[in-house]
Design a protein around this motif. Sequence first.
Motif, short mmCIF file in Angstrom:
data_model
loop_
_atom_site.label_atom_id
_atom_site.label_comp_id
_atom_site.label_asym_id
_atom_site.label_seq_id
_atom_site.Cartn_x
_atom_site.Cartn_y
_atom_site.Cartn_z
N GLU A 184 0.79 -1.05 -0.18
CA GLU A 184 -0.10 -0.02 0.09
C GLU A 184 0.95 1.27 -0.05
O GLU A 184 0.44 2.25 -0.53
CB GLU A 184 -1.08 0.12 1.26
CG GLU A 184 -0.54 -0.28 2.50
CD GLU A 184 -0.44 -1.56 3.05
OE1 GLU A 184 -1.06 -1.95 3.93
OE2 GLU A 184 0.31 -2.53 2.35
N LEU A 185 2.07 1.19 0.60
CA LEU A 185 2.78 2.28 0.48
C LEU A 185 3.69 2.54 -0.67
O LEU A 185 3.70 3.76 -1.28
CB LEU A 185 3.85 2.46 1.65
CG LEU A 185 4.82 3.50 1.85
CD1 LEU A 185 4.22 4.77 2.00
CD2 LEU A 185 5.89 3.31 3.00
N ALA A 230 2.06 3.07 9.13
CA ALA A 230 1.56 4.33 9.45
C ALA A 230 1.61 5.21 8.26
O ALA A 230 0.47 6.05 8.52
CB ALA A 230 2.38 4.71 10.74
N ALA A 231 2.48 5.20 7.59
CA ALA A 231 2.58 6.52 6.39
C ALA A 231 1.49 5.89 5.56
O ALA A 231 1.04 6.92 5.00
CB ALA A 231 4.16 6.25 5.89
N ALA A 232 1.51 4.55 5.03
CA ALA A 232 0.36 4.38 4.23
C ALA A 232 -1.12 4.60 4.88
O ALA A 232 -1.90 5.43 3.95
CB ALA A 232 0.36 3.09 3.92
N LEU A 258 10.91 1.01 -4.63
CA LEU A 258 11.49 0.29 -3.64
C LEU A 258 11.50 0.95 -2.38
O LEU A 258 11.95 2.25 -2.24
CB LEU A 258 13.02 -0.14 -3.50
CG LEU A 258 13.64 -0.89 -2.61
CD1 LEU A 258 13.22 -2.11 -1.96
CD2 LEU A 258 15.40 -0.87 -2.96
N VAL A 259 11.01 0.74 -1.08
CA VAL A 259 10.91 1.62 0.06
C VAL A 259 12.07 1.40 0.57
O VAL A 259 12.76 0.31 0.92
CB VAL A 259 9.60 1.07 0.95
CG1 VAL A 259 9.65 1.89 2.33
CG2 VAL A 259 8.22 1.49 0.32
N THR A 260 12.68 2.59 1.23
CA THR A 260 13.87 2.52 1.73
C THR A 260 14.06 3.15 3.19
O THR A 260 12.99 4.06 3.46
CB THR A 260 15.21 3.14 1.10
OG1 THR A 260 14.65 4.49 0.71
CG2 THR A 260 15.28 2.42 -0.25
N THR A 261 14.99 3.06 4.03
CA THR A 261 15.05 3.92 5.26
C THR A 261 15.61 5.01 5.07
O THR A 261 16.84 5.18 5.28
CB THR A 261 15.82 2.94 6.16
OG1 THR A 261 15.31 1.48 6.37
CG2 THR A 261 15.73 3.28 7.70
N LEU A 293 11.62 7.30 6.26
CA LEU A 293 10.88 6.47 5.08
C LEU A 293 11.41 7.38 3.79
O LEU A 293 11.31 8.45 3.56
CB LEU A 293 9.62 6.75 5.27
CG LEU A 293 8.85 5.75 6.18
CD1 LEU A 293 7.44 5.62 6.21
CD2 LEU A 293 9.25 4.15 5.83
N GLY A 294 12.34 6.73 3.05
CA GLY A 294 12.46 7.20 1.53
C GLY A 294 11.92 6.13 0.63
O GLY A 294 11.40 5.07 0.87
N TRP A 295 12.33 6.42 -0.85
CA TRP A 295 12.00 5.47 -1.81
C TRP A 295 12.81 5.39 -2.96
O TRP A 295 13.73 6.67 -3.06
CB TRP A 295 10.71 5.70 -2.16
CG TRP A 295 10.01 6.97 -2.53
CD1 TRP A 295 9.48 7.85 -1.62
CD2 TRP A 295 10.29 7.59 -3.84
NE1 TRP A 295 9.24 9.00 -2.51
CE2 TRP A 295 9.52 8.98 -3.54
CE3 TRP A 295 10.79 7.30 -5.04
CZ2 TRP A 295 9.36 10.03 -4.56
CZ3 TRP A 295 10.61 8.19 -6.12
CH2 TRP A 295 10.01 9.51 -5.99
N LEU A 296 13.00 4.57 -3.68
CA LEU A 296 13.86 4.48 -4.97
C LEU A 296 12.87 4.06 -6.05
O LEU A 296 12.24 3.00 -5.80
CB LEU A 296 15.03 3.43 -4.74
CG LEU A 296 15.76 2.88 -6.00
CD1 LEU A 296 16.55 4.30 -6.51
CD2 LEU A 296 16.52 1.82 -5.60
N ARG A 297 13.13 4.85 -7.20
CA ARG A 297 12.39 4.41 -8.31
C ARG A 297 13.62 4.16 -9.46
O ARG A 297 14.42 5.16 -9.67
CB ARG A 297 11.44 5.28 -9.08
CG ARG A 297 10.75 5.01 -10.25
CD ARG A 297 9.98 6.37 -10.82
NE ARG A 297 9.36 6.04 -11.91
CZ ARG A 297 9.65 5.66 -13.22
NH1 ARG A 297 10.89 5.82 -13.35
NH2 ARG A 297 8.85 5.36 -14.38
N ALA A 298 13.55 3.02 -10.06
CA ALA A 298 14.63 2.97 -11.03
C ALA A 298 14.35 1.53 -11.76
O ALA A 298 13.55 0.92 -11.66
CB ALA A 298 16.04 2.31 -9.99
N PRO A 299 15.12 1.72 -12.94
CA PRO A 299 15.03 0.72 -14.03
C PRO A 299 15.09 -0.65 -13.36
O PRO A 299 15.58 -0.94 -12.15
CB PRO A 299 16.16 0.89 -14.87
CG PRO A 299 16.52 2.25 -14.89
CD PRO A 299 16.12 2.62 -13.27
N ALA A 300 14.41 -1.70 -14.09
CA ALA A 300 14.06 -3.02 -13.13
C ALA A 300 15.39 -3.54 -12.70
O ALA A 300 15.61 -4.19 -11.71
CB ALA A 300 13.21 -3.96 -14.04
#
Length: 393
Positions: free
Chosen positions: A76-77, A278-280, A98-101, A247-254
């Motif tokens: 969901e996040l 909680a963030a979601a 990808l959800v990251t710390t 909470l951070g995130w990465l968007r990258a090629p597969a």
Amino acid sequence: MPASPPPFAARAVSTAGSPVREILALTERPGVINFAGGLPAPELFDTEGLRAAYDAAFTTSAARALQYSTTEGAPELRAAVAARASARGLPTGPDDVLVTTGSQQALALVTAALVEPGDTVLVENPTYLAALQCFQLAGARVVAVTCDADGIVPEALEEAVRRERPKLLYTVPTFQNPTGRTLPAARRAAVAEIAERLGTWLVEDDPYGELRYEGAEIPWLAAHPRARDRTALLGSFSKVMAPGLRLGWLRAPAALRRAAVVAKQASDLHTSTVDQLAAAHYLAANDLDAHVGAVRRAYRERRDALLAGLPGALPAGSRWNRPEGGMFVWARLPQGYDAGALLKVAVEHDVAYVPGAAFFTGPADPRTLRLSFTTHTPAEIAEGLTRLSTALS
């Protein structure tokens, strides 16, 4: 007599600590007005909304919230992050995320996936200090690309890519840390074209992009057609929700994302389940854009207070920029001044900033300094500038 244990890794010994963190420790005593740290204003945190979100995470499924989770992140996040990225002009699905710390971990994972000891990494000059630490810890050879008031100079980038054959270019193109500058759309297109034609990865760090106070939005590098297959986009909830969530995130090629997942499994298995849920819940129950709008209004007022007070606070002949967003103003003192040497005097007057020298790769400009305007109210900023004027005189 017992034998000594083996020595530390050379990279651990050679990587310097963060002067920003050291300054923050130095200025923790009450009464210090701190322009040093890029800290969000705590009074603007939506504490009630976040408390309710954590309650919902436990009420819905305490067992899930307290259990191990998948490395990629709570579905969901990931879906919420993808929806927000798509709304900003970059079509994104949950599987792209990808959800990251924190976004700092996203940078470390990309570095682990791409950079081997001795590889060359290109950076802006000056650049984000913790990125320099990350690359140094990986054993990379860090090379600065010439920049001007608008950021990376495309001609200099092309020359550097041809000469150095780097693995990647790391850039903070929107409201850069430490300078606050923003790379124009035409230069972003040029960067994308160079990366495609000459063959290099792009790592686009965007922790501040939603904090725009004036001017038009500029699309991400990752959204440029010539950069989509080679850009890792790093994002964060630290500046728009709360940094303590990590909470951070990465968007990258597969392929790169899969390599980052393996690196994350070796690092921490997964980011905190309860914080993700909680963030979601928060994003489902609250209008984050409305909250960000309120934060923008407050930070715009604080930026304007800092800019209005700088002429009376800095010595005659000083120069500074006017960022359209973000958290930082970049200033340069006149000839003969050393911002690093003057910091001790400033702290004695209960005010602090970050000397700019630490952000440079190669020869540094000792006259530069970074001032963050987000932590304090306009009245506190005015008082801090009065103290700074006394210290610098």
